[in-house]
Design an enzyme around this catalytic site. Structure first.
Site, PDB file in Angstrom:
ATOM      1  CG  LEU A  61      -1.884  -1.227   1.287  1.00 36.34           C
ATOM      2  CD1 LEU A  61      -2.821  -1.102   2.476  1.00 36.34           C
ATOM      3  CD2 LEU A  61      -2.672  -1.478   0.009  1.00 36.34           C
ATOM      4  CB  CYS A  62       4.395   1.927   0.167  1.00 31.13           C
ATOM      5  SG  CYS A  62       5.487   3.268   0.546  1.00 31.13           S
ATOM      6  CG  HIS A  63       0.806   6.231  -2.896  1.00 28.63           C
ATOM      7  ND1 HIS A  63       0.363   6.243  -1.596  1.00 28.63           N
ATOM      8  CD2 HIS A  63      -0.303   6.318  -3.671  1.00 28.63           C
ATOM      9  CE1 HIS A  63      -0.952   6.347  -1.577  1.00 28.63           C
ATOM     10  NE2 HIS A  63      -1.384   6.397  -2.814  1.00 28.63           N
ATOM     11  CG  MET A  97       6.487   4.289   4.701  1.00 33.13           C
ATOM     12  SD  MET A  97       6.817   3.635   6.362  1.00 33.13           S
ATOM     13  CE  MET A  97       7.385   1.997   5.981  1.00 33.13           C
ATOM     14  CD  GLU A  98       9.086   6.220  -0.118  1.00 39.34           C
ATOM     15  OE1 GLU A  98       8.224   5.748  -0.873  1.00 39.34           O
ATOM     16  OE2 GLU A  98       8.784   6.853   0.916  1.00 39.34           O
ATOM     17  CG  ASP A 112      24.917 -10.567   3.213  1.00 41.18           C
ATOM     18  OD1 ASP A 112      24.784 -11.771   3.534  1.00 41.18           O
ATOM     19  OD2 ASP A 112      25.334 -10.202   2.089  1.00 41.18           O
TER      20      ASP A 112
END
Length: 142
Positions: A61-63, A97-98, A112
């Site tokens: 749901l993130c644009h 969010m980005e 990692d």
């Protein structure tokens, strides 16, 4: 997804941070550039930038956004690696969010890269530091 079709495009920015706690010997190996997998900081920086650009593929749901800038900065400290990411866009929705995704993937990439010498590495303190633009206004972590 939330309908943002009627919202005006405005300049928006967000910054996030995080930390990867490492054993002292791992910090020294990082400083010496002697990790078996190579340059952890360069790989992690590129991974974070790529992640910011692909956030809508990872977070439901993130644009998808036409990001105009992304920076990922890393600093080796005696306790591990500090991560800071900043993202900017002119758009109808913010880039929090980005920025958070950039930090998260940067931290995962560091893990990692160091796991062969330090499986006890801890990813911690991922958080939004500030955001600007949009209807809700500015936010600055105290």
């Amino acid at each position: 997804m939330v309908d943002v079709g009627e919202k005006p495009e405005t300049a928006r920015a967000a910054a996030a941070s995080g930390f990867v706690r490492l054993q002292p010997n791992t910090v020294q190996i990082l400083r010496d550039g002697a990790l078996p997998k190579g340059d952890a900081l360069a790989a992690a920086r590129i991974a974070g930038i790529m992640a910011a650009k692909r956030t809508s593929d990872l977070i439901p749901l993130c644009h998808p956004l036409p990001i105009s800038r992304v920076s990922v900065d890393l600093r080796i400290t005696d306790a591990g690696v500090e991560i800071d990411a900043e993202v900017g866009v002119t758009g109808k929705t913010g880039v929090e969010m980005e920025a958070l995704t950039a930090v998260s993937v940067t931290a995962l990439t560091i893990y990692d890269m160091v796991k062969s010498v330090d499986r006890s590495a801890v990813i911690t303190d991922i958080r939004l530091e500030r955001k600007s633009g949009g209807k809700s206004g500015d936010f600055h972590r105290e």
